[in-house]
Design a protein around this motif. Structure first.
Motif, PDB file in Angstrom:
ATOM      1  N   LEU A  23       9.558  37.144 -31.690  1.00 18.85           N
ATOM      2  CA  LEU A  23       9.025  35.894 -32.237  1.00 18.85           C
ATOM      3  C   LEU A  23       9.898  34.707 -31.847  1.00 18.85           C
ATOM      4  CD1 LEU A  23       6.870  34.635 -34.107  1.00 18.85           C
ATOM      5  CD2 LEU A  23       8.503  34.886 -35.971  1.00 18.85           C
ATOM      6  N   LEU A  24      11.214  34.852 -31.959  1.00 16.97           N
ATOM      7  CA  LEU A  24      12.129  33.761 -31.605  1.00 16.97           C
ATOM      8  C   LEU A  24      12.034  33.451 -30.112  1.00 16.97           C
ATOM      9  CD1 LEU A  24      15.326  34.745 -33.646  1.00 16.97           C
ATOM     10  CD2 LEU A  24      13.626  33.028 -34.235  1.00 16.97           C
ATOM     11  N   ALA A  25      11.979  34.505 -29.277  1.00 15.77           N
ATOM     12  CA  ALA A  25      11.914  34.295 -27.827  1.00 15.77           C
ATOM     13  C   ALA A  25      10.619  33.595 -27.431  1.00 15.77           C
ATOM     14  CB  ALA A  25      12.041  35.642 -27.109  1.00 15.77           C
ATOM     15  N   LEU A  26       9.515  34.016 -28.020  1.00 18.89           N
ATOM     16  CA  LEU A  26       8.223  33.428 -27.677  1.00 18.89           C
ATOM     17  C   LEU A  26       8.122  31.987 -28.173  1.00 18.89           C
ATOM     18  CD1 LEU A  26       5.848  34.441 -26.107  1.00 18.89           C
ATOM     19  CD2 LEU A  26       4.796  35.242 -28.215  1.00 18.89           C
ATOM     20  N   ALA A  27       8.621  31.730 -29.379  1.00 16.62           N
ATOM     21  CA  ALA A  27       8.591  30.359 -29.904  1.00 16.62           C
ATOM     22  C   ALA A  27       9.440  29.428 -29.049  1.00 16.62           C
ATOM     23  CB  ALA A  27       9.082  30.351 -31.357  1.00 16.62           C
ATOM     24  N   ALA A  28      10.636  29.892 -28.651  1.00 15.99           N
ATOM     25  CA  ALA A  28      11.498  29.070 -27.794  1.00 15.99           C
ATOM     26  C   ALA A  28      10.858  28.839 -26.436  1.00 15.99           C
ATOM     27  CB  ALA A  28      12.863  29.740 -27.636  1.00 15.99           C
ATOM     28  N   GLY A  29      10.181  29.863 -25.909  1.00 12.49           N
ATOM     29  CA  GLY A  29       9.515  29.699 -24.619  1.00 12.49           C
ATOM     30  C   GLY A  29       8.377  28.705 -24.677  1.00 12.49           C
ATOM     31  N   LEU A  30       7.535  28.778 -25.719  1.00 11.32           N
ATOM     32  CA  LEU A  30       6.417  27.839 -25.852  1.00 11.32           C
ATOM     33  C   LEU A  30       6.906  26.408 -26.032  1.00 11.32           C
ATOM     34  CD1 LEU A  30       4.060  29.938 -28.162  1.00 11.32           C
ATOM     35  CD2 LEU A  30       3.734  29.414 -25.748  1.00 11.32           C
ATOM     36  N   ALA A  31       7.985  26.240 -26.823  1.00  8.17           N
ATOM     37  CA  ALA A  31       8.511  24.896 -27.060  1.00  8.17           C
ATOM     38  C   ALA A  31       9.038  24.268 -25.776  1.00  8.17           C
ATOM     39  CB  ALA A  31       9.613  24.946 -28.124  1.00  8.17           C
ATOM     40  N   GLN A  32       9.666  25.071 -24.912  1.00  3.76           N
ATOM     41  CA  GLN A  32      10.264  24.524 -23.693  1.00  3.76           C
ATOM     42  C   GLN A  32       9.290  24.482 -22.517  1.00  3.76           C
ATOM     43  OE1 GLN A  32      14.758  25.725 -23.415  1.00  3.76           O
ATOM     44  NE2 GLN A  32      13.752  27.325 -24.601  1.00  3.76           N
ATOM     45  N   VAL A  33       8.167  25.182 -22.626  1.00  7.32           N
ATOM     46  CA  VAL A  33       7.157  25.123 -21.572  1.00  7.32           C
ATOM     47  C   VAL A  33       6.121  24.044 -21.863  1.00  7.32           C
ATOM     48  CG1 VAL A  33       5.234  26.397 -20.525  1.00  7.32           C
ATOM     49  CG2 VAL A  33       7.447  27.502 -20.790  1.00  7.32           C
ATOM     50  N   LEU A  34       5.651  23.967 -23.110  1.00  4.14           N
ATOM     51  CA  LEU A  34       4.561  23.052 -23.443  1.00  4.14           C
ATOM     52  C   LEU A  34       5.043  21.719 -24.014  1.00  4.14           C
ATOM     53  CD1 LEU A  34       2.082  25.613 -25.021  1.00  4.14           C
ATOM     54  CD2 LEU A  34       1.995  24.614 -22.754  1.00  4.14           C
ATOM     55  N   GLU A  35       6.198  21.690 -24.664  1.00  3.48           N
ATOM     56  CA  GLU A  35       6.669  20.453 -25.289  1.00  3.48           C
ATOM     57  C   GLU A  35       7.641  19.701 -24.385  1.00  3.48           C
ATOM     58  OE1 GLU A  35       8.216  21.394 -29.132  1.00  3.48           O
ATOM     59  OE2 GLU A  35       6.253  21.748 -30.027  1.00  3.48           O
TER      60      GLU A  35
END
Length: 603
Positions: A424-436
């Motif tokens: 969950l932490l890895a996926l959330a960090a990935g989405l934040a740095q890819v989409l935001e």
């Protein structure tokens, strides 16, 4: 009240009546030191004298006479206590010794009891091998086929000792050389290595052994021997003669009789082979030279607790300043002291005072001798610092998010049992740095396809469709992350989900050779099932601007012949520790649910 901690040193097992009473464990404050020490010793003497006596009055008289004959000495160190019981009888000494042990561990009783007891350590080496090490004699190791297929470089891992290859080992290598599996590749590599060793060698050299350092392996100082003639040995009747394992055992027994005085040890990854060898009286041991650590409790955790007097010893001439990096202002401290050499770069440190003062959470950024630069952390447990709607629920998750959201950190490893929040932490960090923040182009997810149970067979569809059943964990976490976005309603949530799906690519490990990932956020899940060679293949795919995450739980390994000590995840954690652009955190506390936490403890 915390449970008492078990003594670290082995002690005599006491009978029920021999355990110290509650009064002896917590003496009154007015009792002199000498009486505290002598109390359990006198109890032992009383118990010894009282055995043959039945009358209560006689007991009291004898105890009084004993106390007069042997008065308690003046206050002395605890180590002198056993000398008190010297005269009454030789039988009293063991009881006294057994009773003194709990007194030494009174301090330990105040510490919290560990959650799990470590199992009894098994000796890795056989008794013959340990005896040879004590006498400094070189050994002759007979290698089973599975050792060579597990580690093709195992021939050069035995230092000054000699290696012997039975003819049946070469036959089994030949049987396993076909195919595209990892085992077949290793068998072919071993065959090429043996061919290079045996080339330009006459028959006499083969008979007397080939130098293992011939190919440039300077650590291998022994010789390689082949089975050049039929060796017969008497094995118990009933063992099938044609079976390969039994033929290798016969070779080991024959070598023992031929080379008397020299230890001959069978090395095998097959547990049943080692059991069979021990049953026949032959020394056998596992191949453990590929283990990164013999004890996984010593594995680098990435976190260390500072001593309570850290600032008193390291606060002198301390410098502090503030810097703003990546849109966040943090405080830096330059400290000097004796605790610094034990730290590593990018290691997390924390100090939580018990007197109610503000806790300190930091990360080591630089180390130069006894001087280090410490940086304060960003608090991801606060809602304003949430990552794609996710906040840290405990200290370790906060440390992990600091690594995941740090663009200077190219390689991150997260260990932890089920439910600690790795995916969950890895996926959330990935989405934040890819989409935001648009720091990376897309998220690439891969994992080892090792089934827990029986394989369900071939899967239809494209590469991504074939991998989708293995990616159920990511689907579950994506569902959790999408639920947090309630502003746009159902249509907005569906559009967000489609956008996320377009930025996440699921790839198979089988097609990673030769690829280069540029500006990608690569997540390797279930990395504990990877061998060190496979991990090297994956990590070396990283191009400019790529961040790689390895997630796993080394307690759940499904790959055959892979253990906690030889797993690829353990390998990279140990090799990357202390590098400026990598970090590691062992997540300790489960946050999935109370049911999952209780199940992981009791099942």
């Amino acid at each position: 009240m915390p449970l008492p901690k078990l003594p670290s040193k082995p002690a005599t097992i006491l009978a029920t009546q021999d355990y110290p009473t509650a009064g002896a464990a917590r003496p009154a404050t007015k009792t002199p030191a000498a009486k505290k020490v002598a109390a359990p010793v006198i109890e032992a003497a009383i118990a010894e004298v009282a055995k043959p006596v039945r009358n209560a009055a006689t007991k009291i008289k004898q105890v009084a006479a004993l106390m007069v004959a042997k008065p308690a000495p003046a206050p002395a160190p605890v180590a002198a206590a056993p000398a008190i019981v010297a005269a009454p009888a030789a039988k009293a000494a063991p009881a006294a010794k057994g009773k003194v042990m709990p007194i030494k561990s009174v301090k330990q009783a105040e510490q919290p009891h560990p959650a799990k007891h470590k199992p009894v350590e098994v000796q890795l080496k056989s008794s013959a091998s340990r005896a040879a090490d004590q006498r400094g004699i070189s050994k002759l190791f007979v290698l089973d086929t599975n050792v060579l297929m597990h580690d093709p470089s195992s021939l050069f891992r035995f230092e000054e000792h000699d290696v012997y290859l039975p003819m049946m080992t070469l036959e089994e290598l030949d049987n396993h050389k076909k195919g595209m599996t990892e085992v077949a590749r290793n068998a072919r590599q071993v065959s090429r290595t043996l061919d290079a060793l045996i080339s330009n060698t006459d028959d006499d050299a083969i008979e007397h052994g080939i130098l293992l350092s011939k190919l440039g392996n300077k650590d291998a100082k022994g010789r390689l021997f082949f089975q050049t003639r039929l060796q017969s040995a008497d094995l118990p009747a009933g063992l099938p003669v044609g079976k390969a394992d039994n033929q290798i055992l016969a070779v080991v027994r024959s070598l023992e009789s031929e080379q008397e005085g020299r230890p001959v040890v069978l090395v095998s990854k097959d547990i049943n082979m080692r059991i069979k060898a021990r049953a026949l009286g032959l020394p056998a041991e596992d191949y453990f030279n590929d283990h990164v650590l013999e004890d996984t409790d010593l594995l680098y955790s990435g976190i260390v607790q500072l001593p309570d007097d850290f600032w008193n010893k390291h606060g002198k001439d301390m410098e502090s300043w503030q810097e703003s990096k990546n849109g966040y202002s943090s405080t830096f401290y330059r400290v000097t002291g004796p605790f610094i050499p034990s730290l590593l770069v990018n290691q997390f440190i924390y100090l939580e005072p018990k007197n109610g003062e503000t806790p300190f959470y930091g990360q080591v950024k630089q180390i130069n001798g006894k001087t280090a630069v410490l940086q304060t952390l960003r608090d991801f447990s606060h809602t304003k610092n949430n990552v794609w709607g996710v906040t840290a629920r405990n200290r370790e998750q906060n440390f992990a998010l600091n690594l995941l959201m740090n663009p200077e950190c190219d390689f991150v490893t997260l260990l932890g049992q089920a439910g600690t929040g790795k995916t969950l932490l890895a996926l959330a960090a990935g989405l934040a740095q890819v989409l935001e923040t648009k720091l990376y182009n897309e998220i690439i997810v891969t994992r080892v396809t090792v089934p827990v149970g029986e394989d369900i067979g071939f899967l239809p569809g494209t590469e991504e469709e074939k991998m989708s059943p293995w990616m159920g964990a990511f689907d579950d976490n994506l569902e959790v992350l999408n639920k947090s976005d309630s502003d746009g309603g159902e249509w907005g949530r569906a559009a967000t989900q489609d956008l996320i799906r377009s930025r996440i690519k699921i790839k198979s490990l089988n097609f990673m050779r030769g690829r280069t990932f540029v500006n990608k956020f690569l997540i390797i899940d279930e990395a504990q099932n990877l061998t060190p060679k496979q991990v090297k293949t994956l990590v070396t795919r990283a191009g400019p601007g790529t961040k790689i995450l390895c997630l796993g739980n080394i307690a759940q390994i499904d790959t055959p012949y892979l253990t906690e000590g030889s797993s690829g995840l353990t390998y990279v954690v140990d090799r990357f520790k202390g590098w400026t652009h990598s970090g590691h955190v062992t997540l300790a506390r489960g946050e999935r649910s109370r049911l999952a936490d209780h199940a992981s403890e009791v099942l």
